[in-house]
Write an enzyme that holds these catalytic residues in place. Structure first.
Site, PDB file in Angstrom:
ATOM      1  N   HIS A 120      36.981  15.061  40.793  1.00  0.00           N
ATOM      2  CA  HIS A 120      35.917  15.973  41.234  1.00  0.00           C
ATOM      3  C   HIS A 120      34.531  15.575  40.736  1.00  0.00           C
ATOM      4  CE1 HIS A 120      39.286  19.202  41.762  1.00  0.00           C
ATOM      5  NE2 HIS A 120      39.290  18.296  42.695  1.00  0.00           N
ATOM      6  N   CYS A 152      12.920   7.150  44.913  1.00  0.00           N
ATOM      7  CA  CYS A 152      12.427   7.528  46.245  1.00  0.00           C
ATOM      8  C   CYS A 152      11.926   8.967  46.322  1.00  0.00           C
ATOM      9  CB  CYS A 152      13.513   7.282  47.295  1.00  0.00           C
ATOM     10  SG  CYS A 152      14.803   8.518  47.245  1.00  0.00           S
TER      11      CYS A 152
HETATM   12  P1  NAD Z   1      41.491  26.612  36.585  1.00  0.00           P
HETATM   13  O1  NAD Z   1      40.316  27.230  35.925  1.00  0.00           O
HETATM   14  O2  NAD Z   1      41.855  27.026  37.952  1.00  0.00           O
HETATM   15  O3  NAD Z   1      42.778  26.877  35.673  1.00  0.00           O
HETATM   16  C1  NAD Z   1      42.813  26.627  34.307  1.00  0.00           C
HETATM   17  C2  NAD Z   1      44.251  26.659  33.839  1.00  0.00           C
HETATM   18  O4  NAD Z   1      44.292  26.297  32.470  1.00  0.00           O
HETATM   19  C3  NAD Z   1      44.913  28.039  33.960  1.00  0.00           C
HETATM   20  O5  NAD Z   1      46.170  27.893  34.599  1.00  0.00           O
HETATM   21  C4  NAD Z   1      45.106  28.466  32.491  1.00  0.00           C
HETATM   22  O6  NAD Z   1      46.298  29.224  32.312  1.00  0.00           O
HETATM   23  C5  NAD Z   1      45.198  27.124  31.799  1.00  0.00           C
HETATM   24  N1  NAD Z   1      44.792  27.125  30.387  1.00  0.00           N
HETATM   25  C6  NAD Z   1      43.866  27.922  29.784  1.00  0.00           C
HETATM   26  N2  NAD Z   1      43.756  27.590  28.487  1.00  0.00           N
HETATM   27  C7  NAD Z   1      44.607  26.552  28.268  1.00  0.00           C
HETATM   28  C8  NAD Z   1      44.921  25.755  27.131  1.00  0.00           C
HETATM   29  N3  NAD Z   1      44.345  25.961  25.953  1.00  0.00           N
HETATM   30  N4  NAD Z   1      45.842  24.770  27.274  1.00  0.00           N
HETATM   31  C9  NAD Z   1      46.446  24.554  28.469  1.00  0.00           C
HETATM   32  N5  NAD Z   1      46.179  25.271  29.573  1.00  0.00           N
HETATM   33  C10 NAD Z   1      45.271  26.253  29.482  1.00  0.00           C
HETATM   34  O7  NAD Z   1      41.274  25.040  36.489  1.00  0.00           O
HETATM   35  P2  NAD Z   1      41.718  23.817  37.432  1.00  0.00           P
HETATM   36  O8  NAD Z   1      43.152  23.933  37.808  1.00  0.00           O
HETATM   37  O9  NAD Z   1      41.212  22.616  36.746  1.00  0.00           O
HETATM   38  O10 NAD Z   1      40.934  23.986  38.812  1.00  0.00           O
HETATM   39  C11 NAD Z   1      39.642  24.433  38.922  1.00  0.00           C
HETATM   40  C12 NAD Z   1      38.523  23.518  39.306  1.00  0.00           C
HETATM   41  O11 NAD Z   1      37.578  23.829  38.326  1.00  0.00           O
HETATM   42  C13 NAD Z   1      38.636  22.039  39.231  1.00  0.00           C
HETATM   43  O12 NAD Z   1      38.177  21.573  40.438  1.00  0.00           O
HETATM   44  C14 NAD Z   1      37.609  21.571  38.171  1.00  0.00           C
HETATM   45  O13 NAD Z   1      36.801  20.553  38.703  1.00  0.00           O
HETATM   46  C15 NAD Z   1      36.756  22.746  37.948  1.00  0.00           C
HETATM   47  N6  NAD Z   1      36.349  23.084  36.573  1.00  0.00           N
HETATM   48  C16 NAD Z   1      36.137  22.113  35.639  1.00  0.00           C
HETATM   49  C17 NAD Z   1      35.779  22.464  34.353  1.00  0.00           C
HETATM   50  C18 NAD Z   1      35.583  21.380  33.348  1.00  0.00           C
HETATM   51  O14 NAD Z   1      35.178  20.278  33.706  1.00  0.00           O
HETATM   52  N7  NAD Z   1      35.882  21.631  32.060  1.00  0.00           N
HETATM   53  C19 NAD Z   1      35.619  23.796  33.995  1.00  0.00           C
HETATM   54  C20 NAD Z   1      35.809  24.776  34.972  1.00  0.00           C
HETATM   55  C21 NAD Z   1      36.185  24.391  36.253  1.00  0.00           C
END
Ligand code: NAD
Length: 247
Positions: A120, A152
């Protein structure tokens, strides 16, 4: 925490050479980066369609950049946690190791990982809307909002994939090849709602890999998991690594 499961997984990992890992926002939660879903998730505070779509950027680039500037500020302050560090080390542990991430925060790189497929994009990269050139940009706060291309003067945009945009096909292909040729695939901290990322562990399972899920909550991937750890990534990954290194 089931120590028997950890011992069984460590035994399996000692005997294989090809590992793939898919990470999501949950792996960075313990570093202090908010996830998108869940009770403190970003989408509970903001509307995706106001901020993370090409239409939103066209309508109000300054608003979108203010949000990214704020997120860059959050991320600039945080450090990789033990989960990021174990994965960085595993590049040297396994003969074939690839890290596929949905995260845009750059924390895997900061932890030392080098073989990363960023599905992403990356919040620390900007792309010229005219020339499509991509540059690293670590400025915080941004001196100018919205920022402009130094060459640019066209608008720069965050080099991230927004809702409704396609993923880079070369990165996708590589992720698919690694997923379907690994022996063990980890799915760590992903709610598995975003496609096509969520389909990689399923493709891996269908190709015969063992699936390890690390997430405090069950997800649609739980059904495919041979090992499910309902734990925080930063707590369980160092333990798995300890047992892996015990002879
Ligand atoms: P999501 O926010 O949908 O889900 C996060 C998941 O992590 C949940 O299922 C939750 O239960 C789990 N979780 C929470 N704390 C945890 C821990 N300590 N250890 C393990 N698991 C834990 O995230 P996603 O599935 O990555 O999808 C969302 C989109 O959000 C992606 O496209 C991403 O690009 C973007 N995103 C990225 C960031 C980042 O770069 N840190 C932050 C927010 C969203």
């Amino acid at each position: 925490m089931d120590i028997k499961e950890i011992i069984a997984l460590a035994g399996l990992l000692r005997n294989i050479s090809r590992v793939a890992v898919l990470t999501g926002a949950g792996i960075s939660a313990e570093s202090g980066v908010p996830t998108f879903r869940g009770k403190d998730g970003l989408w509970n505070q903001f509307r995706a369609e106001d901020l993370a779509t090409p239409e939103a950027f066209e309508r109000d680039p300054a608003l979108v950049w203010q949000w990214y500037n704020w997120r860059r500020g959050l991320i600039a302050k945080v450090e990789p946690n033990p989960a990021h560090k174990v994965l960085a080390q595993w590049e040297r542990t396994f003969p074939s190791f690839v890290l596929i991430t949905q995260n845009v925060d750059g924390l895997h790189k900061k932890a030392g990982s080098t073989n990363i497929l960023e599905l992403h994009g990356n919040i620390w990269k900007v792309r010229c809307t005219k020339e499509s050139t991509v540059e690293e940009n670590y400025l915080f706060p941004l001196p100018e909002i919205p920022p402009r291309c130094p060459a640019c003067k066209a608008l720069l945009r965050p080099h991230v994939i927004w809702f409704g945009e396609s993923l880079d096909s070369a990165i996708l292909n590589k992720a698919f090849v690694f997923s379907t040729s690994c022996e063990v695939m980890f799915a760590i901290g992903t709610s598995a709602f975003i496609q096509p990322a969520a389909s990689f562990p399923i493709a891996a399972a269908e190709a015969g890999a063992k699936i390890v899920e690390i997430n405090p909550d069950p997800t649609p991937l739980t059904y495919y998991a041979d090992f499910s750890f309902r734990e925080k990534a930063g707590e369980i990954l160092p333990l798995i690594d300890d047992y892996l290194n015990k002879k």
